[in-house]
Design a protein around this motif. Structure first.
Motif, PDB file in Angstrom:
ATOM      1  N   ALA A 225      41.315  45.237  36.437  1.00  0.00           N
ATOM      2  CA  ALA A 225      42.548  45.417  35.661  1.00  0.00           C
ATOM      3  C   ALA A 225      42.873  44.198  34.804  1.00  0.00           C
ATOM      4  O   ALA A 225      43.829  44.207  34.046  1.00  0.00           O
ATOM      5  N   GLY A 226      42.067  43.164  34.927  1.00  0.00           N
ATOM      6  CA  GLY A 226      42.313  41.939  34.154  1.00  0.00           C
ATOM      7  C   GLY A 226      42.211  42.206  32.659  1.00  0.00           C
ATOM      8  O   GLY A 226      41.527  43.126  32.232  1.00  0.00           O
TER       9      GLY A 226
ATOM     10  N   GLN B 228      46.556  49.889  37.712  1.00  0.00           N
ATOM     11  CA  GLN B 228      47.491  48.862  38.173  1.00  0.00           C
ATOM     12  C   GLN B 228      48.378  48.533  36.969  1.00  0.00           C
ATOM     13  O   GLN B 228      47.917  47.902  36.012  1.00  0.00           O
TER      14      GLN B 228
ATOM     15  N   ARG C 194      49.973  43.344  36.442  1.00  0.00           N
ATOM     16  CA  ARG C 194      48.944  42.519  37.044  1.00  0.00           C
ATOM     17  C   ARG C 194      49.590  41.474  37.953  1.00  0.00           C
ATOM     18  O   ARG C 194      49.848  40.358  37.545  1.00  0.00           O
TER      19      ARG C 194
ATOM     20  N   GLY D  26      48.394  40.364  40.974  1.00  0.00           N
ATOM     21  CA  GLY D  26      47.519  39.660  41.908  1.00  0.00           C
ATOM     22  C   GLY D  26      46.486  40.580  42.539  1.00  0.00           C
ATOM     23  O   GLY D  26      46.602  41.802  42.479  1.00  0.00           O
ATOM     24  N   THR D  27      45.489  39.943  43.162  1.00  0.00           N
ATOM     25  CA  THR D  27      44.352  40.718  43.671  1.00  0.00           C
ATOM     26  C   THR D  27      44.729  41.649  44.838  1.00  0.00           C
ATOM     27  O   THR D  27      44.185  42.750  44.938  1.00  0.00           O
TER      28      THR D  27
ATOM     29  N   PHE E 125      34.781  42.608  42.396  1.00  0.00           N
ATOM     30  CA  PHE E 125      35.385  42.321  41.094  1.00  0.00           C
ATOM     31  C   PHE E 125      34.506  42.914  39.992  1.00  0.00           C
ATOM     32  O   PHE E 125      33.297  42.680  39.958  1.00  0.00           O
TER      33      PHE E 125
ATOM     34  N   ASP F  33      34.237  41.946  37.088  1.00  0.00           N
ATOM     35  CA  ASP F  33      33.709  40.933  36.172  1.00  0.00           C
ATOM     36  C   ASP F  33      32.753  39.973  36.875  1.00  0.00           C
ATOM     37  O   ASP F  33      32.478  38.890  36.391  1.00  0.00           O
TER      38      ASP F  33
ATOM     39  N   GLY G 297      38.986  29.410  45.281  1.00  0.00           N
ATOM     40  CA  GLY G 297      39.701  29.344  46.546  1.00  0.00           C
ATOM     41  C   GLY G 297      38.803  28.679  47.595  1.00  0.00           C
ATOM     42  O   GLY G 297      37.603  28.920  47.635  1.00  0.00           O
TER      43      GLY G 297
ATOM     44  N   GLU H 115      44.016  28.984  47.580  1.00  0.00           N
ATOM     45  CA  GLU H 115      43.735  28.904  46.149  1.00  0.00           C
ATOM     46  C   GLU H 115      43.861  27.449  45.715  1.00  0.00           C
ATOM     47  O   GLU H 115      44.707  26.708  46.228  1.00  0.00           O
TER      48      GLU H 115
ATOM     49  N   ASN I  58      35.424  30.611  48.074  1.00  0.00           N
ATOM     50  CA  ASN I  58      35.517  32.063  48.118  1.00  0.00           C
ATOM     51  C   ASN I  58      34.861  32.657  46.884  1.00  0.00           C
ATOM     52  O   ASN I  58      35.260  32.365  45.763  1.00  0.00           O
TER      53      ASN I  58
ATOM     54  N   TYR J 149      48.144  37.513  46.680  1.00  0.00           N
ATOM     55  CA  TYR J 149      46.734  37.123  46.809  1.00  0.00           C
ATOM     56  C   TYR J 149      46.021  37.943  47.886  1.00  0.00           C
ATOM     57  O   TYR J 149      46.456  37.948  49.044  1.00  0.00           O
TER      58      TYR J 149
HETATM   59  C1  UD1 Z   1      39.684  34.870  42.851  1.00  0.00           C
HETATM   60  C2  UD1 Z   1      40.057  34.456  44.281  1.00  0.00           C
HETATM   61  C3  UD1 Z   1      39.496  33.056  44.538  1.00  0.00           C
HETATM   62  C4  UD1 Z   1      38.005  33.036  44.292  1.00  0.00           C
HETATM   63  C5  UD1 Z   1      37.692  33.524  42.892  1.00  0.00           C
HETATM   64  C6  UD1 Z   1      36.223  33.667  42.690  1.00  0.00           C
HETATM   65  C7  UD1 Z   1      42.165  35.563  44.808  1.00  0.00           C
HETATM   66  C8  UD1 Z   1      43.619  35.379  44.981  1.00  0.00           C
HETATM   67  N1  UD1 Z   1      41.488  34.478  44.434  1.00  0.00           N
HETATM   68  O1  UD1 Z   1      40.401  33.991  41.998  1.00  0.00           O
HETATM   69  O2  UD1 Z   1      39.761  32.669  45.865  1.00  0.00           O
HETATM   70  O3  UD1 Z   1      37.488  31.745  44.488  1.00  0.00           O
HETATM   71  O4  UD1 Z   1      38.297  34.806  42.668  1.00  0.00           O
HETATM   72  O5  UD1 Z   1      35.955  33.949  41.354  1.00  0.00           O
HETATM   73  O6  UD1 Z   1      41.649  36.639  45.036  1.00  0.00           O
HETATM   74  N2  UD1 Z   1      42.519  41.478  39.120  1.00  0.00           N
HETATM   75  C9  UD1 Z   1      43.167  42.672  38.943  1.00  0.00           C
HETATM   76  N3  UD1 Z   1      44.517  42.699  39.023  1.00  0.00           N
HETATM   77  C10 UD1 Z   1      45.249  41.610  39.296  1.00  0.00           C
HETATM   78  C11 UD1 Z   1      44.582  40.378  39.475  1.00  0.00           C
HETATM   79  C12 UD1 Z   1      43.205  40.348  39.395  1.00  0.00           C
HETATM   80  O7  UD1 Z   1      42.534  43.695  38.710  1.00  0.00           O
HETATM   81  O8  UD1 Z   1      46.480  41.714  39.366  1.00  0.00           O
HETATM   82  C13 UD1 Z   1      41.045  41.432  39.030  1.00  0.00           C
HETATM   83  C14 UD1 Z   1      40.559  40.628  37.843  1.00  0.00           C
HETATM   84  O9  UD1 Z   1      40.369  41.488  36.726  1.00  0.00           O
HETATM   85  C15 UD1 Z   1      39.254  40.066  38.344  1.00  0.00           C
HETATM   86  C16 UD1 Z   1      39.465  39.924  39.838  1.00  0.00           C
HETATM   87  O10 UD1 Z   1      40.553  40.766  40.160  1.00  0.00           O
HETATM   88  O11 UD1 Z   1      38.187  40.961  38.148  1.00  0.00           O
HETATM   89  C17 UD1 Z   1      39.753  38.484  40.250  1.00  0.00           C
HETATM   90  O12 UD1 Z   1      40.926  38.060  39.646  1.00  0.00           O
HETATM   91  P1  UD1 Z   1      41.053  36.620  39.016  1.00  0.00           P
HETATM   92  O13 UD1 Z   1      42.412  36.481  38.462  1.00  0.00           O
HETATM   93  O14 UD1 Z   1      39.914  36.340  38.137  1.00  0.00           O
HETATM   94  O15 UD1 Z   1      40.958  35.734  40.330  1.00  0.00           O
HETATM   95  P2  UD1 Z   1      40.556  34.208  40.415  1.00  0.00           P
HETATM   96  O16 UD1 Z   1      41.706  33.385  39.984  1.00  0.00           O
HETATM   97  O17 UD1 Z   1      39.268  33.984  39.752  1.00  0.00           O
END
Ligand code: UD1
Ligand code: CA
Length: 456
Positions: free
Chosen positions: A13-14, A78, A81, A83-84, A106, A108, A144, A158, A173, A201
Motif C-alpha cells: 500500500a506504500g 488500506q 497508511r 503502519g505495517t 512486502f 517491494d 529495525g 525501529e 529485521n 508497527y
Molecule cells: C520495515 C520494518 C523494519 C525492517 C524494514 C526492512 C516495521 C514497522 N518496520 O520498516 O523493522 O527493518 O521494514 O526493510 O514493519 N506498508 C503498507 N502500509 C503501511 C505501511 C507500510 O502497505 O501503512 C508496506 C510498504 O508499502 C512496504 C512495507 O509495508 O512494502 C514496509 O513498509 P516500510 O514503511 O517500507 O517499512 P520500513 O520503514 O522499511
C-alpha cells in the motif's frame, strides 16, 4: 509442514514516491515481471495456499495487474497508511478464515526466497508463535533491530526508537515474518502507535507475544532477501542480483554462458543443457530453448521457441511466435516473427520472415522479405520443403511456394508457385556492347562543361 495451511499477506500500500513514477511502485518489473509478482511466486513456492494483497496507491491498476500474476489473490485496500500492523489488519477477513500460518511479506522486497520463508514456517510448525526473518546488513542504519535476551527474541526496535546501545546491534529485521494463525489477530489488535513515527508497527507483535510467554524466534537470511526497492537505482540493483542468480543457475544446469554478465534472462526463460550463449544476448519473456542450441552474440529473442541444435545469430531478432525446429538456422540481421522455421531450414542473412512457414531444409537467400502486411491486414506466406528462394526476393503474401520450388534472385513473387517450378518475377537483363564507355564519356564532358560555366 506441507499439511499446514498458509496465508501470505503481501503489503503493497506504500506510495513509492521515490520511484517518481505514474505506475505503482510494486508493478515495476524485475526480469520482466512486476516485483510484487516475484513476491507472490516466493510465497507460493513456500507453500502459501491463500494470498491477500494489501493495496492503496493505484488500487485499480493494481487489481488489474494482479489478475495476471495472482488471479486467486484477494485484494484489500488500506485507505490510510498507518503502519505495517495496520496494513496487515486490512486483510482481517482473510486472516480470520483460520489459516495455520500467516506469512507477512512486502511487495517491494522481491528477492525474498522461498527457503527463507519456509524456514520461518518451519519454526511455527515446531511451536513458535512468531518467527521473524532477520539478516545482517553491511550498514544496519534504518532497519529495525532484533533485541534478544537469553537467546530469545524479545522485541524489535525501529531505528528511530532505539537507544544508542540498541543502535549497535547488527542483527536486523528483514521485515517479513511468519505468525501462527491462531495468535495473529489477537496480537495485531494489541498493537498501539506510541512510537517516534506514530505508526502501528507490525514489529511490536514480537514484544507483545514475548510478554504473553509465547515462543518468539528469529531466523537468519542473506542480505538480498531483505533488499527493499524504493527508487530506480535500487530496482537496478535488484535486477542485477536476480540476473546473477539466474545466470549461475543456468550455468550449473549445463548452459554455457561465455560472458555471463552480458546475458539477460526473463523470469520465465527456459534453456536446455549444452546450449551455448555468446556475449550480449537478451531474452525477453516467453523464450524456450532446447538443448544443444547456439545463440550467437547480440541476438534479441522474445516469445520464441528454439528446438535442439538450432543456430541463431549473431545479431538475430526472434520475435513472438518464432518457432525454430530442430537444426534450423537463423543468421545475422534476420528477423523472424510468428513463423515456423522447420527442420534444417536456413534463413541466413538480412531477411524478414513474418507470418510464414519455411519448410524443412528450405534455403532462404539473403535479403528475402515476406511482405506480410498491406497496411491493414496480415497475410501468410507458405514456403514448401526444400524450396530455394533467391537473394533479394519479395514474397507478397498471401502466397505459397511449393515443395522444391525455385525462385530467381530479385523476384517479386505475387502468385503462388507450384511444386518444383522455377519462378522469376523481375525484368529481363539487357546487355548493350560498348554502351557503358559511351555513357561515361557523355557524363564526363557534361561535368566539365558545368565546371567551366561556373568559373566564368
Ligand atoms: C520495515 C520494518 C523494519 C525492517 C524494514 C526492512 C516495521 C514497522 N518496520 O520498516 O523493522 O527493518 O521494514 O526493510 O514493519 N506498508 C503498507 N502500509 C503501511 C505501511 C507500510 O502497505 O501503512 C508496506 C510498504 O508499502 C512496504 C512495507 O509495508 O512494502 C514496509 O513498509 P516500510 O514503511 O517500507 O517499512 P520500513 O520503514 O522499511
Ligand atoms: Ca522499507
Amino acid at each position: 509442514m506441507s499439511q499446514r495451511s498458509c496465508l501470505s499477506v503481501i503489503l503493497a500500500a506504500g506510495e513509492g514516491t521515490r520511484m517518481k513514477s505514474a505506475m505503482p511502485k510494486v508493478l515495476h518489473a524485475i526480469a520482466g515481471l512486476p516485483m510484487v509478482a516475484h513476491v507472490v511466486k516466493a510465497a507460493e513456492a513456500a507453500g502459501a495456499t491463500g494470498l491477500a494483497l494489501v493495496i492503496g496507491h493505484g488500487a485499480d491498476e493494481m487489481r488489474k495487474a494482479a489478475q495476471k500474476f495472482a488471479p486467486k489473490a484477494d485484494t484489500f485496500v488500506q485507505e490510510k497508511r498507518l503502519g505495517t500492523a495496520h496494513a496487515v489488519l486490512a486483510a482481517r477477513e482473510a486472516i480470520s478464515k483460520g489459516y495455520d500460518d500467516i506469512l507477512v511479506m512486502f511487495g517491494d522486497t522481491p528477492l525474498i526466497d522461498a527457503q527463507a520463508l519456509a524456514a520461518a514456517r518451519q519454526k511455527l510448525a515446531e511451536g513458535a508463535a512468531v518467527a521473524v526473518i532477520g539478516f545482517r546488513p553491511p550498514n544496519p542504519a534504518g532497519y529495525g533491530r532484533l533485541i534478544e535476551k537469553g537467546g530469545r527474541l524479545v522485541a524489535i526496535r525501529e531505528e528511530k526508537d532505539c537507544s544508542d546501545e540498541e543502535k549497535k546491534i547488527g542483527f536486523c529485521n528483514a521485515g517479513m515474518m511468519a505468525v501462527a494463525g491462531k495468535h495473529a489477530l489477537r496480537l495485531l489488535d494489541k498493537v498501539g502507535n506510541k512510537n517516534a513515527k506514530g505508526e502501528f508497527y507490525l514489529t511490536d507483535i514480537v514484544e507483545i507475544a514475548s510478554a504473553e510467554g509465547l515462543d518468539v524466534v528469529a531466523t537468519e537470511a542473506s542480505f538480498e532477501n531483505a533488499l527493499g526497492i524504493n527508487n530506480r537505482a535500487e530496482l537496478a540493483e535488484a535486477e542485477a542480483i536476480w540476473q546473477a542468480r539466474r545466470r549461475r543457475e543456468a550455468m550449473l544446469s549445463g548452459v554455457t554462458l561465455i560472458a555471463p554478465e552480458t546475458v539477460y534472462f526473463s523470469h520465465d526463460t527456459e534453456i536446455g543443457a549444452d546450449t551455448i550463449v555468446e556475449p550480449n544476448v537478451w531474452f525477453g519473456p516467453g523464450v524456450r530453448i532446447a538443448s544443444g542450441a547456439k545463440i550467437h552474440a547480440f541476438s534479441h529473442i522474445e516469445g520464441a521457441t528454439i528446438a535442439s541444435n538450432c543456430d541463431v545469430g549473431p545479431f538475430a531478432r526472434l520475435r513472438p511466435g518464432a518457432d525454430l525446429r530442430h537444426k534450423a538456422k537463423v543468421g545475422n540481421f534476420c528477423e523472424v516473427k510468428q513463423a515456423t522455421i522447420e527442420e534444417g531450414a536456413k534463413v541466413n542473412h538480412l531477411t524478414y520472415i513474418g507470418d510464414a512457414r519455411v519448410g524443412a531444409a528450405a534455403n532462404i537467400g539473403a535479403g528475402t522479405i515476406t511482405c506480410n502486411y498491406d497496411g491493414y491486414s496480415k497475410f501468410f506466406t507458405d514456403i514448401g520443403e526444400g524450396a530455394f528462394v533467391g537473394s533479394n526476393s519479395a514474397l507478397v503474401a498471401p502466397v505459397s511456394i511449393g515443395k522444391g520450388g525455385y525462385i530467381g534472385s530479385g523476384s517479386v513473387i505475387t502468385e503462388s508457385v507450384p511444386d518444383d517450378a522455377l519462378a522469376f518475377g523481375r525484368a529481363r537483363q539487357k546487355t548493350i556492347p560498348g554502351k557503358g564507355k559511351e555513357l561515361r564519356e557523355r557524363f564526363a564532358s557534361a561535368a566539365a562543361a558545368r565546371k567551366k560555366a561556373a568559373a566564368e
